[in-house]
Design an enzyme around this catalytic site. Structure first.
Site, PDB file in Angstrom:
ATOM      1  N   ARG A 195       9.423 -65.874  75.393  1.00  0.00           N
ATOM      2  CA  ARG A 195       8.541 -64.702  75.260  1.00  0.00           C
ATOM      3  C   ARG A 195       9.318 -63.454  75.641  1.00  0.00           C
ATOM      4  O   ARG A 195      10.497 -63.513  75.983  1.00  0.00           O
ATOM      5  CB  ARG A 195       7.300 -64.882  76.135  1.00  0.00           C
ATOM      6  CG  ARG A 195       7.626 -65.166  77.583  1.00  0.00           C
ATOM      7  CD  ARG A 195       6.551 -66.031  78.245  1.00  0.00           C
ATOM      8  NE  ARG A 195       7.095 -66.626  79.453  1.00  0.00           N
ATOM      9  CZ  ARG A 195       6.953 -66.122  80.680  1.00  0.00           C
ATOM     10  NH1 ARG A 195       6.227 -65.056  80.880  1.00  0.00           N
ATOM     11  NH2 ARG A 195       7.511 -66.681  81.717  1.00  0.00           N
ATOM     12  N   TYR A 201      17.311 -58.811  93.300  1.00  0.00           N
ATOM     13  CA  TYR A 201      17.365 -58.627  91.841  1.00  0.00           C
ATOM     14  C   TYR A 201      18.423 -57.584  91.471  1.00  0.00           C
ATOM     15  O   TYR A 201      19.225 -57.794  90.552  1.00  0.00           O
ATOM     16  CB  TYR A 201      15.973 -58.182  91.382  1.00  0.00           C
ATOM     17  CG  TYR A 201      15.768 -58.083  89.889  1.00  0.00           C
ATOM     18  CD1 TYR A 201      15.560 -59.232  89.120  1.00  0.00           C
ATOM     19  CD2 TYR A 201      15.745 -56.850  89.246  1.00  0.00           C
ATOM     20  CE1 TYR A 201      15.339 -59.142  87.759  1.00  0.00           C
ATOM     21  CE2 TYR A 201      15.520 -56.753  87.884  1.00  0.00           C
ATOM     22  CZ  TYR A 201      15.317 -57.897  87.141  1.00  0.00           C
ATOM     23  OH  TYR A 201      15.096 -57.808  85.792  1.00  0.00           O
TER      24      TYR A 201
END
Lengths: 78, 247
Positions: free
Chosen positions: B15, B154
């Site tokens: 996705r 991150y």
């Protein structure tokens, strides 16, 4: 010249793009034939494929000439 | 159709951005193998590729599993040929303030967002150097260049991807292989839909385009970098962020 040596020379000529007469038994891939570090990695990969063997990194580092390559291949094939 | 005959491997293609990249590369004629973490995800990929008339399929790959990387790439080589284009897209977030961050949150991010880029690139390079052509494109993030509170893990991994790409670009440049990164800003995907509404509004204040980006807008940048036309661009990070950050 053994079959192995002839094949090794052929591979060196092909991989490094040098003339066959430059590829003497003692010619250094890096100092005499202009290979860079990535060329030598690719050369070892090509030898592995041609002779169906796996060359460990610590052995690969010691292979700097045709003579050394032939000696190594002889040692694993015998 | 600039990618006719090329084999593309896209991680995390179920996705969002990965799906858009898989479809976009396929539209340019590439055979596309998309990876998913589950069997259901792999089926979803196979279905949308087939519906779009694209050759290829979805496969299951947990990118944190080194042995799985080896076996999946070997299987792709046997069935389709060696990947000419590698798109490292799979990624996760585990946001937390550093003072509260758990070791697992740090490790999950490095193990999923950074280490697989090393493993997959290394695995795919052999064939690329032989072919004297290759494209490695990794999805980083605007956060990797700007920083973001709550995302030390991150941001560190994403900045790591940029440094990795620049270094590898130098190693393999002479072999016709380019290594680049694409740094999306805030894109309308599941990853950003979880953000609180107030946070989103505040974020958009900083974006000159005043809207979230679309996955297709990232896919367009990736597809350009994959194309033969981009052969002289390497070691670059393409920022696609609506003007949020300008390097």
């Amino acid at each position: 010249m053994s079959d192995i040596e002839a094949r090794v020379r052929e591979i060196v000529v092909e991989q490094l793009g040098v003339n066959a007469d430059e590829v003497t038994a003692d010619a250094s891939f890096i100092d005499d034939l202009g290979a860079d570090s990535l060329d030598t990695v690719e050369l070892v990969m090509a030898l592995e494929e041609a002779f169906e063997c796996e060359i460990p990194d610590e052995e690969a580092e010691k292979i700097t000439t045709v003579k050394e390559a032939v000696a190594y291949i002889n040692s694993v094939q015998s | 159709m600039t990618l006719q005959g090329k084999i593309a491997l896209v991680t995390g293609a179920t996705r969002g951005i990965g799906k858009a990249i898989a479809l976009s590369l396929g539209e340019q004629g590439a055979t596309v193998i998309g990876t998913a973490t589950s069997e259901g995800g792999a089926n979803t990929i196979s279905e949308f590729l087939q519906a779009a008339g694209i050759t290829g399929k979805g496969v299951v790959l947990n990118v944190t599993d080194a042995e799985a990387i080896e076996s999946v790439v070997s299987a792709i080589e046997a069935e389709f040929g060696a990947p000419d284009i590698l798109v490292n897209n799979a990624g996760i977030t585990r946001d937390n303030l550093l003072m509260r961050m758990k070791d697992e949150e740090w490790d999950d991010i490095v193990n999923t967002n950074l280490t697989p880029i090393y493993r997959l690139s290394k695995r795919c390079l052999r064939a690329m150097t032989k072919a004297r052509w290759g494209r490695i494109i990794s999805i980083t993030s605007v956060v990797g260049v700007m920083g973001n509170a709550g995302q030390t893990n991150y941001a560190a991994a994403k900045a790591g991807v940029i440094g990795f790409s620049k270094s590898l670009a130098r190693e393999v440049g002479a072999r016709g292989i380019t290594v680049n990164a694409v740094a999306p800003g805030f894109i309308d995907t599941d990853m950003t839909s979880g953000l609180p509404e107030a946070h989103k509004t505040a974020l958009l204040e900083q974006v000159p385009a005043k809207r979230l980006g679309e996955p297709e807008e990232i896919a367009a940048a990736v597809t350009f970098l994959a194309s033969p036309a981009a052969g002289y661009i390497t070691g670059e990070t393409l920022n696609v962020n609506g003007g949020m950050y300008m390097s």
